[in-house]
Design an enzyme around this catalytic site. Structure first.
Site, PDB file in Angstrom:
ATOM      1  N   LYS A 159       0.732  -1.233   0.044  1.00  0.00           N
ATOM      2  CA  LYS A 159       0.030  -0.018  -0.162  1.00  0.00           C
ATOM      3  C   LYS A 159       0.909   1.299  -0.138  1.00  0.00           C
ATOM      4  O   LYS A 159       1.726   1.372   0.936  1.00  0.00           O
ATOM      5  CB  LYS A 159      -0.788   0.041   1.282  1.00  0.00           C
ATOM      6  CG  LYS A 159      -2.181  -1.193   1.119  1.00  0.00           C
ATOM      7  CD  LYS A 159      -2.792  -0.852   2.427  1.00  0.00           C
ATOM      8  CE  LYS A 159      -3.938  -2.065   2.622  1.00  0.00           C
ATOM      9  NZ  LYS A 159      -5.237  -1.784   1.414  1.00  0.00           N
ATOM     10  N   ARG A 161     -10.003 -11.889   1.744  1.00  0.00           N
ATOM     11  CA  ARG A 161     -10.884 -12.922   0.942  1.00  0.00           C
ATOM     12  C   ARG A 161     -10.209 -14.107   0.972  1.00  0.00           C
ATOM     13  O   ARG A 161     -10.952 -15.341   1.079  1.00  0.00           O
ATOM     14  CB  ARG A 161     -11.182 -12.393  -0.400  1.00  0.00           C
ATOM     15  CG  ARG A 161     -10.254 -12.596  -1.325  1.00  0.00           C
ATOM     16  CD  ARG A 161     -10.632 -11.499  -2.666  1.00  0.00           C
ATOM     17  NE  ARG A 161     -10.487 -10.208  -2.533  1.00  0.00           N
ATOM     18  CZ  ARG A 161     -10.925  -9.321  -3.303  1.00  0.00           C
ATOM     19  NH1 ARG A 161     -11.159  -9.579  -4.397  1.00  0.00           N
ATOM     20  NH2 ARG A 161     -10.758  -8.009  -3.310  1.00  0.00           N
TER      21      ARG A 161
HETATM   22  N1  BES Z   1      -8.152  -4.062   4.042  1.00  0.00           N
HETATM   23  C1  BES Z   1      -8.029  -3.566   2.637  1.00  0.00           C
HETATM   24  C2  BES Z   1      -9.556  -2.868   2.508  1.00  0.00           C
HETATM   25  C3  BES Z   1      -9.708  -1.622   3.343  1.00  0.00           C
HETATM   26  C4  BES Z   1      -9.238  -0.538   2.474  1.00  0.00           C
HETATM   27  C5  BES Z   1     -10.403  -1.437   4.217  1.00  0.00           C
HETATM   28  C6  BES Z   1      -9.351   0.681   3.166  1.00  0.00           C
HETATM   29  C7  BES Z   1     -10.234  -0.302   5.123  1.00  0.00           C
HETATM   30  C8  BES Z   1     -10.158   0.877   4.406  1.00  0.00           C
HETATM   31  C9  BES Z   1      -8.035  -4.797   1.780  1.00  0.00           C
HETATM   32  O1  BES Z   1      -7.384  -5.740   2.292  1.00  0.00           O
HETATM   33  C10 BES Z   1      -7.677  -4.429   0.348  1.00  0.00           C
HETATM   34  O2  BES Z   1      -6.496  -3.845   0.568  1.00  0.00           O
HETATM   35  N2  BES Z   1      -8.402  -4.467  -0.460  1.00  0.00           N
HETATM   36  C11 BES Z   1      -7.992  -4.044  -1.864  1.00  0.00           C
HETATM   37  C12 BES Z   1      -8.436  -4.913  -2.852  1.00  0.00           C
HETATM   38  C13 BES Z   1      -7.756  -4.840  -4.254  1.00  0.00           C
HETATM   39  C14 BES Z   1      -6.256  -5.033  -4.055  1.00  0.00           C
HETATM   40  C15 BES Z   1      -8.491  -5.991  -5.105  1.00  0.00           C
HETATM   41  C16 BES Z   1      -8.712  -2.412  -1.967  1.00  0.00           C
HETATM   42  O3  BES Z   1      -9.920  -2.250  -1.735  1.00  0.00           O
HETATM   43  O4  BES Z   1      -7.942  -1.719  -2.819  1.00  0.00           O
HETATM   44 MN    MN Z   2      -5.501  -5.525   1.512  1.00  0.00          MN
END
Ligand code: BES
Ligand code: MN
Ligand code: ZN
Length: 516
Positions: free
Chosen positions: A295, A369
């Protein structure tokens, strides 16, 4: 939360510093319908308050409050009159709105002992005094929440003023019901605050093994109604939880899979297998760095809260046990960090899940997931047939409902509807989303049965991934709580930071499903 509750029919023993009185719009201080006890207290201050109300233009709209500093005819220093809106339009929602405003005002007045009266006067069709008392106690507890920060006296921190006592003046006929409502309300509020505490804890403190310790402590404190099993790495390898293990592989913190089973006392003597009637699976990523697909731009700043779903699952089973609901409930948390190092799992890796389906890693940041897939398969192996999962799964869900509501995705409309109804009954906003089959193929790949990231709409394709593991035989609902699990503003009874969203929904759902 330490404060005590009491009930009395005698306003003369009223020993509170702040009295909260609900009034319907246009009926300010008209106490028709209020019990005798209530009348006596309020009439003592009515004239002055009435004059103040007209001077200040206080009408009794829902959410409006007026602080009346009482004279010495009343034991309470302050009276907070709170608007409930028009009597004809009164609902549980308008009561909650007024109550929230009143309790927040009491907080800003540094109230320590709060009293409520005229319950009969504010009760609306379909809501009995027991339910009102439960709402009052749970909201008082939720609004009394103080974040478990690590500020010290040395650093100049002064202790917050907390509610110490909640006192309800009621008529004799409803005394017992009200006391029961207060008890259950406190149990629920306390669990909501526990879920908030867990999610607010920093990731260096709340590791997967620390989460397991919390699960064990909750079971231990349940008086034998909750059994807790913690599966460590060796056991996870044996059961083939390869998706969970892959997410965990870049972390120096070992993963844990927690299984808590609540069995009501009434069911203690039946010899049925330990199958739950309701199963709560909570995403428990104690820190999500994104992994190799790391991230960027501050995206991981709040990711200590990526275990919010698991915290809610643990807090909810705690509340359900405290209420002694007559239903077997399981909570499953597959806890892990998602970190970056030489042993991290990679984009392109292909893994065999516990369920047997193969998965190609499209993005290591779509880790939630993966952990849920193995956790759900685990629950299915126990024979469970009604699964609700809660997960801070996709940032995309915020594009749909912002930070106000969560999205529900399910495989059977009846079950999904009952979860949505349970949530809305608690003012936890939840919307059922379509799972049109056209979205399903987004998770297809040449390399494996499916891939873990499938494009738009991100929340739906994520739900479709989990659905492949839940299957169609059992009832399953996935709640994407990424928008509501934590906020950067106060909203309703929720503070800034972790909200504990879902605890009240799950308690309400368990109540609906429980046999009485
Ligand atoms: N934990 C995150 C989602 C999230 C983002 C929760 C902001 C709370 C606040 C999740 O694991 C994630 O990183 N999701 C990605 C998925 C993508 C890589 C397909 C996302 O939402 O960008
Ligand atoms: Mn994630
Ligand atoms: Zn995540």
């Amino acid at each position: 939360m330490k404060f005590s509750t009491s009930t009395t029919t005698n306003p003369a023993v009223l020993a509170v510093d702040t009295l909260l009185v609900g009034v319907f719009e246009g009926e300010v201080l008209d106490l028709v319908g209020a019990g005798e006890a209530a009348r006596a207290v309020i009439l003592a201050t009515a004239n002055a308050a009435q004059r103040q109300a007209s001077a200040e233009g206080f009408k009794g709209n829902a959410g409006e409050v007026m602080v009346h500093f009482s004279d010495n005819r009343l034991a309470a220093k302050n009276v907070v009159f709170f608007g409930l809106g028009a009597r004809a339009k009164a609902s549980e929602a308008s009561f909650r709105k007024g109550l929230t405003a009143a309790l927040k005002r009491a907080k800003s007045l540094k109230a320590e002992q709060i009293g409520f009266t005229a319950l009969d006067a504010v009760s609306v069709a379909g809501i009995d005094n027991r339910a009102l008392a439960e709402t009052i106690a749970s909201y008082a507890a939720m609004i009394d929440y103080v974040m478990n920060h690590q500020k010290t006296e040395k650093g100049g921190h002064k202790k917050e003023v907390r509610f110490k006592k909640l006192h309800l003046i009621v008529d004799a006929a409803t005394l017992e019901d009200v006391a029961a409502g207060l008890n259950s309300g406190f149990a629920i509020g306390k669990s909501v605050n526990y879920a908030r505490d867990l999610a607010n804890l920093p990731a260096n403190v709340l590791t997967p093994s620390a989460m397991a310790k919390h699960a064990e402590a909750v079971a231990k404190a349940s008086g034998g109604t909750i059994a807790c099993t913690v599966h460590k790495t060796k056991a996870l390898k044996k059961m083939g939880a390869n998706l969970l293990l892959a997410v965990s592989s870049g972390s120096s913190q070992p993963p844990r899979l927690m299984d808590l089973l609540y069995t009501p006392v009434a069911a203690d003597h039946d010899n049925k297998p330990p199958v739950a009637e309701l199963t709560i699976v909570g995403k428990s990523v104690t820190f999500d760095s994104g992994g190799i697909d790391i991230k960027v731009n501050g995206g991981s700043r709040n990711m200590k809260r990526d275990m919010s779903g698991g915290g809610v699952a643990l807090a909810a089973i705690q509340a359900i046990a405290a209420l002694g609901l007559n239903i077997k409930v399981r909570a499953v948390m597959a806890a892990t960090e998602n970190m970056v190092d030489g042993s991290s799992y990679r984009p392109g890796d292909v893994l065999k899940s516990m369920n047997g389906l193969t998965v190609e890693i499209d993005n290591t940041d779509a880790e939630g997931r993966l952990t849920l897939a193995d956790a759900i398969e685990y629950a299915k192996r126990q024979g469970d047939k009604n699964i609700v999962d809660l997960a801070t799964l996709t940032g995309a869900v915020k594009q749909v409902l912002g930070d106000v509501g969560a999205c529900a995705f399910g495989n059977h409309d009846d079950f999904t509807s009952s979860v949505v109804a349970a949530a809305m009954s608690q003012d936890e906003k939840l919307l059922a989303m379509p799972m049109w089959e056209e979205y399903k193929s987004a998770n297809n790949t040449d390399m494996a049965d499916l891939k873990n990231s499938g494009g738009m709409p991100g929340s739906t394709t994520a739900a479709y991934f989990i659905r492949a593991f839940a299957g169609e035989e059992i009832n399953w609902v996935h709640l994407d709580i990424a928008g509501v699990a934590f906020r950067d503003r106060e909203l309703g009874p929720d503070p800034r930071g972790a909200t504990g969203f879902g605890v009240r929904t799950l308690v309400a759902l368990a109540r609906r499903m429980a046999s009485v």
